[in-house]
Design a protein around this motif. Structure first.
Motif, PDB file in Angstrom:
ATOM      1  N   LEU A  80     -28.076  35.924 -27.453  1.00 30.06           N
ATOM      2  CA  LEU A  80     -29.416  35.804 -26.871  1.00 30.06           C
ATOM      3  C   LEU A  80     -29.619  34.424 -26.260  1.00 30.06           C
ATOM      4  O   LEU A  80     -30.084  34.290 -25.114  1.00 30.06           O
ATOM      5  N   ILE A  81     -29.254  33.389 -27.003  1.00 34.39           N
ATOM      6  CA  ILE A  81     -29.441  32.011 -26.520  1.00 34.39           C
ATOM      7  C   ILE A  81     -28.522  31.729 -25.338  1.00 34.39           C
ATOM      8  O   ILE A  81     -28.928  31.121 -24.337  1.00 34.39           O
ATOM      9  N   LYS A  82     -27.265  32.201 -25.423  1.00 34.50           N
ATOM     10  CA  LYS A  82     -26.306  31.996 -24.333  1.00 34.50           C
ATOM     11  C   LYS A  82     -26.793  32.650 -23.048  1.00 34.50           C
ATOM     12  O   LYS A  82     -26.695  32.075 -21.954  1.00 34.50           O
ATOM     13  N   ASN A  83     -27.325  33.859 -23.168  1.00 28.48           N
ATOM     14  CA  ASN A  83     -27.828  34.593 -22.003  1.00 28.48           C
ATOM     15  C   ASN A  83     -29.006  33.867 -21.369  1.00 28.48           C
ATOM     16  O   ASN A  83     -29.091  33.720 -20.145  1.00 28.48           O
ATOM     17  N   ALA A  84     -29.923  33.372 -22.199  1.00 26.45           N
ATOM     18  CA  ALA A  84     -31.096  32.657 -21.691  1.00 26.45           C
ATOM     19  C   ALA A  84     -30.687  31.354 -21.019  1.00 26.45           C
ATOM     20  O   ALA A  84     -31.230  30.981 -19.971  1.00 26.45           O
ATOM     21  N   ARG A  85     -29.723  30.652 -21.609  1.00 21.65           N
ATOM     22  CA  ARG A  85     -29.261  29.391 -21.033  1.00 21.65           C
ATOM     23  C   ARG A  85     -28.583  29.630 -19.682  1.00 21.65           C
ATOM     24  O   ARG A  85     -28.800  28.875 -18.723  1.00 21.65           O
ATOM     25  N   LYS A  86     -27.762  30.669 -19.589  1.00 25.90           N
ATOM     26  CA  LYS A  86     -27.086  30.967 -18.331  1.00 25.90           C
ATOM     27  C   LYS A  86     -28.103  31.184 -17.209  1.00 25.90           C
ATOM     28  O   LYS A  86     -27.944  30.671 -16.098  1.00 25.90           O
ATOM     29  N   LYS A  87     -29.158  31.909 -17.510  1.00 22.67           N
ATOM     30  CA  LYS A  87     -30.164  32.190 -16.486  1.00 22.67           C
ATOM     31  C   LYS A  87     -30.971  30.947 -16.133  1.00 22.67           C
ATOM     32  O   LYS A  87     -31.366  30.766 -14.972  1.00 22.67           O
ATOM     33  N   ALA A  88     -31.198  30.070 -17.108  1.00 26.16           N
ATOM     34  CA  ALA A  88     -31.872  28.804 -16.804  1.00 26.16           C
ATOM     35  C   ALA A  88     -31.029  27.971 -15.848  1.00 26.16           C
ATOM     36  O   ALA A  88     -31.546  27.380 -14.887  1.00 26.16           O
ATOM     37  N   ASP A  89     -29.721  27.941 -16.090  1.00 28.96           N
ATOM     38  CA  ASP A  89     -28.819  27.200 -15.202  1.00 28.96           C
ATOM     39  C   ASP A  89     -28.828  27.788 -13.801  1.00 28.96           C
ATOM     40  O   ASP A  89     -28.819  27.063 -12.799  1.00 28.96           O
ATOM     41  N   ILE A  90     -28.819  29.105 -13.735  1.00 27.74           N
ATOM     42  CA  ILE A  90     -28.796  29.766 -12.431  1.00 27.74           C
ATOM     43  C   ILE A  90     -30.053  29.437 -11.634  1.00 27.74           C
ATOM     44  O   ILE A  90     -29.990  29.180 -10.428  1.00 27.74           O
ATOM     45  N   PHE A  91     -31.186  29.408 -12.295  1.00 31.14           N
ATOM     46  CA  PHE A  91     -32.435  29.117 -11.582  1.00 31.14           C
ATOM     47  C   PHE A  91     -32.690  27.627 -11.416  1.00 31.14           C
ATOM     48  O   PHE A  91     -33.619  27.219 -10.717  1.00 31.14           O
ATOM     49  N   GLY A  92     -31.886  26.798 -12.052  1.00 28.93           N
ATOM     50  CA  GLY A  92     -32.009  25.352 -11.866  1.00 28.93           C
ATOM     51  C   GLY A  92     -33.160  24.723 -12.610  1.00 28.93           C
ATOM     52  O   GLY A  92     -33.618  23.639 -12.238  1.00 28.93           O
ATOM     53  N   VAL A  93     -33.644  25.363 -13.679  1.00 29.62           N
ATOM     54  CA  VAL A  93     -34.722  24.784 -14.488  1.00 29.62           C
ATOM     55  C   VAL A  93     -34.129  24.176 -15.748  1.00 29.62           C
ATOM     56  O   VAL A  93     -32.996  24.490 -16.131  1.00 29.62           O
ATOM     57  N   ASN A  94     -34.888  23.294 -16.398  1.00 24.78           N
ATOM     58  CA  ASN A  94     -34.323  22.587 -17.552  1.00 24.78           C
ATOM     59  C   ASN A  94     -34.893  23.060 -18.883  1.00 24.78           C
ATOM     60  O   ASN A  94     -34.861  22.342 -19.877  1.00 24.78           O
ATOM     61  N   SER A  95     -35.392  24.308 -18.917  1.00 28.08           N
ATOM     62  CA  SER A  95     -35.901  24.844 -20.174  1.00 28.08           C
ATOM     63  C   SER A  95     -35.818  26.367 -20.163  1.00 28.08           C
ATOM     64  O   SER A  95     -35.685  26.983 -19.096  1.00 28.08           O
ATOM     65  N   PHE A  96     -35.858  26.947 -21.337  1.00 26.76           N
ATOM     66  CA  PHE A  96     -35.940  28.407 -21.460  1.00 26.76           C
ATOM     67  C   PHE A  96     -36.558  28.744 -22.810  1.00 26.76           C
ATOM     68  O   PHE A  96     -36.595  27.913 -23.731  1.00 26.76           O
ATOM     69  N   LEU A  97     -37.064  29.981 -22.920  1.00 33.36           N
ATOM     70  CA  LEU A  97     -37.731  30.413 -24.156  1.00 33.36           C
ATOM     71  C   LEU A  97     -37.115  31.724 -24.632  1.00 33.36           C
ATOM     72  O   LEU A  97     -36.829  32.611 -23.820  1.00 33.36           O
ATOM     73  N   VAL A  98     -36.865  31.814 -25.938  1.00 31.52           N
ATOM     74  CA  VAL A  98     -36.442  33.077 -26.542  1.00 31.52           C
ATOM     75  C   VAL A  98     -37.528  33.484 -27.550  1.00 31.52           C
ATOM     76  O   VAL A  98     -38.081  32.648 -28.271  1.00 31.52           O
ATOM     77  N   TRP A  99     -37.817  34.792 -27.603  1.00 27.93           N
ATOM     78  CA  TRP A  99     -38.954  35.278 -28.412  1.00 27.93           C
ATOM     79  C   TRP A  99     -38.602  36.657 -28.941  1.00 27.93           C
ATOM     80  O   TRP A  99     -38.264  37.560 -28.172  1.00 27.93           O
ATOM     81  N   ASN A 100     -38.666  36.790 -30.259  1.00 28.05           N
ATOM     82  CA  ASN A 100     -38.400  38.097 -30.869  1.00 28.05           C
ATOM     83  C   ASN A 100     -39.648  38.666 -31.548  1.00 28.05           C
ATOM     84  O   ASN A 100     -39.579  39.336 -32.589  1.00 28.05           O
ATOM     85  N   VAL A 101     -40.808  38.408 -30.974  1.00 29.63           N
ATOM     86  CA  VAL A 101     -42.135  38.873 -31.405  1.00 29.63           C
ATOM     87  C   VAL A 101     -42.644  38.043 -32.581  1.00 29.63           C
ATOM     88  O   VAL A 101     -43.710  37.419 -32.507  1.00 29.63           O
ATOM     89  N   LYS A 102     -41.883  37.998 -33.661  1.00 29.49           N
ATOM     90  CA  LYS A 102     -42.400  37.303 -34.836  1.00 29.49           C
ATOM     91  C   LYS A 102     -42.291  35.788 -34.711  1.00 29.49           C
ATOM     92  O   LYS A 102     -43.092  35.048 -35.289  1.00 29.49           O
ATOM     93  N   SER A 103     -41.319  35.288 -33.922  1.00 27.14           N
ATOM     94  CA  SER A 103     -41.179  33.847 -33.727  1.00 27.14           C
ATOM     95  C   SER A 103     -40.581  33.586 -32.343  1.00 27.14           C
ATOM     96  O   SER A 103     -39.971  34.465 -31.725  1.00 27.14           O
ATOM     97  N   ALA A 104     -40.789  32.352 -31.853  1.00 27.14           N
ATOM     98  CA  ALA A 104     -40.307  31.966 -30.521  1.00 27.14           C
ATOM     99  C   ALA A 104     -39.787  30.538 -30.582  1.00 27.14           C
ATOM    100  O   ALA A 104     -40.215  29.729 -31.419  1.00 27.14           O
ATOM    101  N   ALA A 105     -38.820  30.235 -29.705  1.00 29.26           N
ATOM    102  CA  ALA A 105     -38.255  28.878 -29.626  1.00 29.26           C
ATOM    103  C   ALA A 105     -38.146  28.464 -28.161  1.00 29.26           C
ATOM    104  O   ALA A 105     -37.622  29.213 -27.330  1.00 29.26           O
ATOM    105  N   LEU A 106     -38.681  27.262 -27.869  1.00 29.13           N
ATOM    106  CA  LEU A 106     -38.575  26.683 -26.540  1.00 29.13           C
ATOM    107  C   LEU A 106     -37.421  25.677 -26.554  1.00 29.13           C
ATOM    108  O   LEU A 106     -37.402  24.746 -27.356  1.00 29.13           O
ATOM    109  N   TYR A 107     -36.441  25.899 -25.689  1.00 31.55           N
ATOM    110  CA  TYR A 107     -35.283  25.016 -25.580  1.00 31.55           C
ATOM    111  C   TYR A 107     -35.422  24.145 -24.334  1.00 31.55           C
ATOM    112  O   TYR A 107     -35.892  24.603 -23.287  1.00 31.55           O
TER     113      TYR A 107
END
Length: 932
Positions: A80-107
């Protein structure tokens, strides 16, 4: 919706709606949300589940991507984290968020490229099952609002940043994703070449002409693979942009799912038949040869472009997107000699005096020079239509044609014919038919090639060794053209590089009095073939100016120093009569400031006022010496005098008019000395043994291996050279087992490419393979690649010298060796060292042994009386007692000042000392500036 049918995609749609609703009610950076809302096709997606935008109605500002999972996926799931990071790199932004309803993390992605947690939310730990998500919508909506509020704060304080759609589409993220498959494509290309001879031949022809662009690559497969992948990327980007202008281009949306490469090519060909832009869409070399994994990546990228709706990009951003696409392609795949935009602008400005006139770049590469010419016209007030119609470009290969078409395409000329075509520059002739393409129906428009008032180009860097393989007939063909125009047999030196032939090949394409601005390597300035090239140029053209950099290399990625040359075409009668205008002058121009600073403004944009101001000074040959540039102008007679004194054109970037006064006090070095070439045998381990070799002393001679070991002007050879001129049988009879064993040690050896040493070692018919005859011994030596120390060193006895050195040995033993040694090390002698060679890309001076033999002049020792000689030698003693210094320190040292005063006073030219020093320092600074 039934709770049991509520899945992650359903939740993502609800999250997107809630984000947009929340943003509508607030004045925050987050304006709305979008995301991956379609059914997965099986190829995966590069689109995040949720994408935050900073614009309400456009896609121009991308803030952040989110990946969503239901509670049964832990937030620490690495996929999940690897997938989110790859897409952040592709879009050229320096952050991404993962959320599984009960908790979320901003990287956040830090400056070192690592991602780390910036903020977490754990509001709904009690939501543990998938079916709870729909049931607890109010709760997760509240949590969503908290997340959005916190993220907005991070955007406001600059902790996390957004990216423009231009950065996202043309940045490193996309390129790295696409080019990550380069090795796979390269392997498939190589395998195809093993079984397809036609493809193998096509690649070889391309590589012969292009390999100097990729100096770090030993074979064509990786560079060609990059070009193929970048070419596909360009087609897809441009196809989606074209949707905003032509409905037929919507077919690009259907390059998706399990479509094959062949089907995609057929679809793009069909689109091009309706919408034109064949120069962008045409198949390129090896385009079909993409393995499935790499092709699936391109299909994913196309899905991403479809979802980003590039056709809706604001017109004001479209040109930037096109320009950045070209820049990205140059950076990733176009080789090391892609012309920087500032250099292209200066070249076009220098060349094009009549802004309304036709111009062509016949070796257009990435199209930077053609675009610069077009922009120069626009800046002068010429209309878009007229500017485009009068700006032509061509190239031999498909990829440069694609790049040049992209470079010349803008929102203002989408419906116009772009005069770019595919052809070998050496085949271009006025009135020949070339194929352009109708912008409305894609039909071929055959058009006669006009004569041009201007030609501008960065000519190909192809060495003469490759030229004969690339085009075996080109040398004879162009030499025949030269002779036909001049009406007498003339020819270029056979050692000439390709760029020397092209000006004569294109001579008939240029109007009489037309201007030819070209960028070439500086290798012609001080070589024998370069002298022949200059002589022929002078016959066919007036060399108006030669421009070099006195502040860093123009091509940062290549160890090559380049010049701009501006030529004016002479008519056929003038060529035939070879009767130059008496007032014809050539200006030698040194740009003392970085070209980027000279041509751009404080915001980094091209400043046409600056470029035009600089061009006007250079064209009018105004002799100036300020912070920006230095110009020295010379008549033909002055240039001829310098040539007769052995100097190359590179010496004329300094003011060397003092030579006229000194010329009658000079003598060719070869009248006093034989020139000694450093010994080249090809296997130093054998011929320069270590101290533990065990070879009998009669076969050991002293050898000097390099100039770095020389610390003083008097030196000695301290290494051993194996010098054996007897047979192995004789060695055996003599009992000289040391030499015999040494030969046997290497007899069965091979060189670095596996060739047996007896075959690979350089030898003549008179020599055995292991022989190094003692007939080339030196008394005075000089390094062939001097750095910041310029000197001649005197050996304590006759010695061998290695190939990294050149040497001198007296013709007449009565010649005063010490006096000659002193005169060679005078400021005049040091000037000659610097002036005879030419600078390499890393700042070293290229000084060949033939220069020492044929072109080196020195102050004539026979003009001095005994008193003058004694005074010079007395002052020279102080220099010999101390270490040799870097040239700038050397010239300013007190004992050096006194020595040079004694020399120059003896010849009656002491009043020229400052001029001579300044010339030397100027040339040294130009040479070493490439490392800035």
């Amino acid at each position: 919706m039934n709770i049991t049918n509520y899945n992650e995609r359903s939740w993502a749609i609800d999250v997107i709606q809630e984000i947009t609703k929340w943003a509508d009610q607030r004045s925050v950076m987050v304006k709305r949300a979008g995301g991956e809302t379609t059914v997965n096709t099986g190829t995966g997606s590069l689109f995040p589940d949720v994408l935050l935008y900073g614009d309400k109605n456009t896609l121009s500002n991308i803030l952040q991507g989110w990946e969503l999972k239901f509670p049964d996926t832990p937030l620490t799931d690495q996929e999940l984290i690897k997938n989110a990071r790859k897409k952040a790199d592709i879009f050229g932004v320096n952050s991404f968020l993962v959320w599984n309803v009960k908790s979320a993390a901003l990287y956040i992605i830090n400056d070192k490229g690592n991602h780390e947690i910036l903020h977490t939310w754990d509001n709904l730990n009690y939501v543990t099952k998938r079916e709870h998500v729909k049931q607890y919508k109010n709760e997760w909506t509240d949590m969503l609002h908290n997340i959005l509020s916190d993220i907005s704060d991070y955007f406001n304080n600059g902790t996390i940043r957004s990216a423009s759609i231009i950065d996202s589409i043309t940045g490193n993220g996309i390129s790295n994703f696409i080019l990550g498959n380069t090795d796979q494509v390269a392997q498939q290309l190589e395998e195809k070449a093993q079984v397809d001879g036609d493809f193998f031949d096509d690649v070889n022809i391309w590589w012969l002409e292009s390999r100097r662009e990729y100096l770090g690559e030993k074979d064509p497969w990786i560079p060609l693979a990059r070009i193929i992948l970048i070419s596909w990327t360009n087609k897809l980007i441009f196809g989606h942009l074209l949707k905003g202008f032509r409905e037929e281009a919507n077919e690009f949306n259907n390059i998706t799912g399990d479509i094959t490469v062949k089907e995609a090519v057929e679809k793009i060909t069909s689109i091009s038949e309706k919408c034109d832009f064949w120069n962008i869409f045409r198949p390129s070399l090896g385009e079909y040869l993409i393995p499935d994994t790499a092709w699936r990546g391109l299909v994913k990228f196309n899905d991403l472009l479809t979802r980003l709706r590039l056709e809706e990009v604001d017109q004001s951003l479209l040109q930037d997107l096109l320009r950045n696409t070209v820049f990205r392609s140059q950076r990733k795949a176009a080789g090391q000699f892609s012309t920087p935009r500032s250099l292209a602008t200066l070249l076009a400005s220098l060349t094009i005096k009549d802004k309304s006139s036709n111009v062509i770049d016949p070796c257009c590469g990435t199209g930077t020079i053609a675009r610069a010419s077009y922009d120069i016209k626009l800046n002068a007030g010429i209309s878009n239509k007229d500017s485009l119609e009068s700006t032509w470009a061509s190239d031999k290969f498909a990829f440069p044609i694609q790049m040049a078409t992209l470079a010349l395409t803008s929102p203002d000329n989408m419906g116009e014919v772009i005069p770019i075509f595919r052809e070998d520059a050496t085949q271009l002739q006025p009135n020949m038919l070339v194929n352009l393409y109708d912008p409305f129906d894609g039909n071929i428009l055959s058009k006669q090639l006009p004569k041009f008032k201007n030609i501008t180009s960065n000519l190909p860097f192809v060495q003469q060794e490759d030229l004969k393989k690339l085009n075996p007939t080109i040398i004879n063909d162009i030499n025949s053209t030269i002779s036909n125009i001049a009406e007498e047999k003339l020819m270029l030196n056979p050692r000439s590089d390709l760029y020397a032939y092209i000006p004569f090949s294109l001579w008939s394409l240029l109007e009489d009095g037309g201007r030819f601005g070209l960028i070439i390597s500086n290798s012609w300035l001080s070589t024998n073939w370069g002298g022949d090239f200059r002589s022929l140029l002078n016959r066919f053209f007036h060399i108006e100016s030669i421009i070099t950099s006195g502040n860093s290399r123009w091509f940062k990625e290549a160890d090559v120093v380049a010049n701009i040359i501006i030529l004016i075409k002479k008519d056929r009668k003038a060529v035939k009569l070879n009767n130059p205008e008496t007032d014809e002058e050539t200006s030698f121009v040194t740009l003392k400031e970085n070209i980027e600073e000279l041509v751009r403004d404080d915001d980094g944009k091209i400043d046409y006022t600056n470029a035009n101001h600089l061009s006007s000074i250079i064209r009018t040959q105004t002799e100036v010496n300020d912070n920006n540039l230095m110009i020295s102008s010379y008549s033909k007679e002055e240039i001829t005098m310098a040539k007769n004194l052995g100097l190359g054109l590179n010496s004329l970037f300094a003011n060397t008019k003092w030579l006229a006064t000194v010329s009658n006090k000079m003598v060719r070095v070869n009248t006093l000395f034989d020139s000694i070439r450093g010994v080249r045998k090809g296997w130093d381990k054998m011929f320069y043994p270590t101290s533990e070799h065990g070879i009998e002393s009669e076969y050991i001679k002293p050898v000097l291996l390099n100039s770095k070991s020389i610390k003083y002007l008097d030196t000695q050879a301290t290494s051993d050279a194996f010098c054996c001129d007897v047979t192995k049988d004789e060695l055996n009879q003599l009992g000289h087992t040391g030499a015999l064993n040494w030969i046997n040690t290497f007899e069965k050896g091979v060189n670095n490419t596996g060739v047996p040493l007896p075959k690979s070692i350089h030898s003549t018919k008179k020599e055995r393979w292991y022989q190094m005859l003692p007939n080339q011994l030196a008394e005075i030596v000089i390094g062939i690649n001097p750095g910041d120390r310029l000197f001649f060193a005197k050996l304590d006895k006759l010695s061998f010298i290695n190939q990294r050195l050149s040497g001198l040995s007296r013709k007449d033993p009565d010649t005063n060796l010490d006096l000659c040694h002193a005169l060679l090390n005078s400021v005049v002698g040091l000037f000659y060292i610097e002036a005879l060679g030419f600078g390499r890309g890393l700042g070293a001076l290229d000084l060949r042994s033939t220069d020492l033999k044929e072109r080196f002049f020195m102050l004539n020792p026979n003009l001095l009386d005994q008193q003058q000689s004694n005074k010079i030698l007395s002052k020279f003693q102080a220099l010999k007692k101390r270490p040799i210094l870097p040239i700038i320190q050397e010239l300013n040292h007190t004992d050096r000042e006194e020595f040079d005063n004694a020399v120059l006073e003896s010849y009656g030219i002491l009043h020229l000392k400052d001029d001579i020093k300044k010339s030397l320092i100027t040339l040294y600074n130009i040479r070493t500036s490439v490392n800035k």
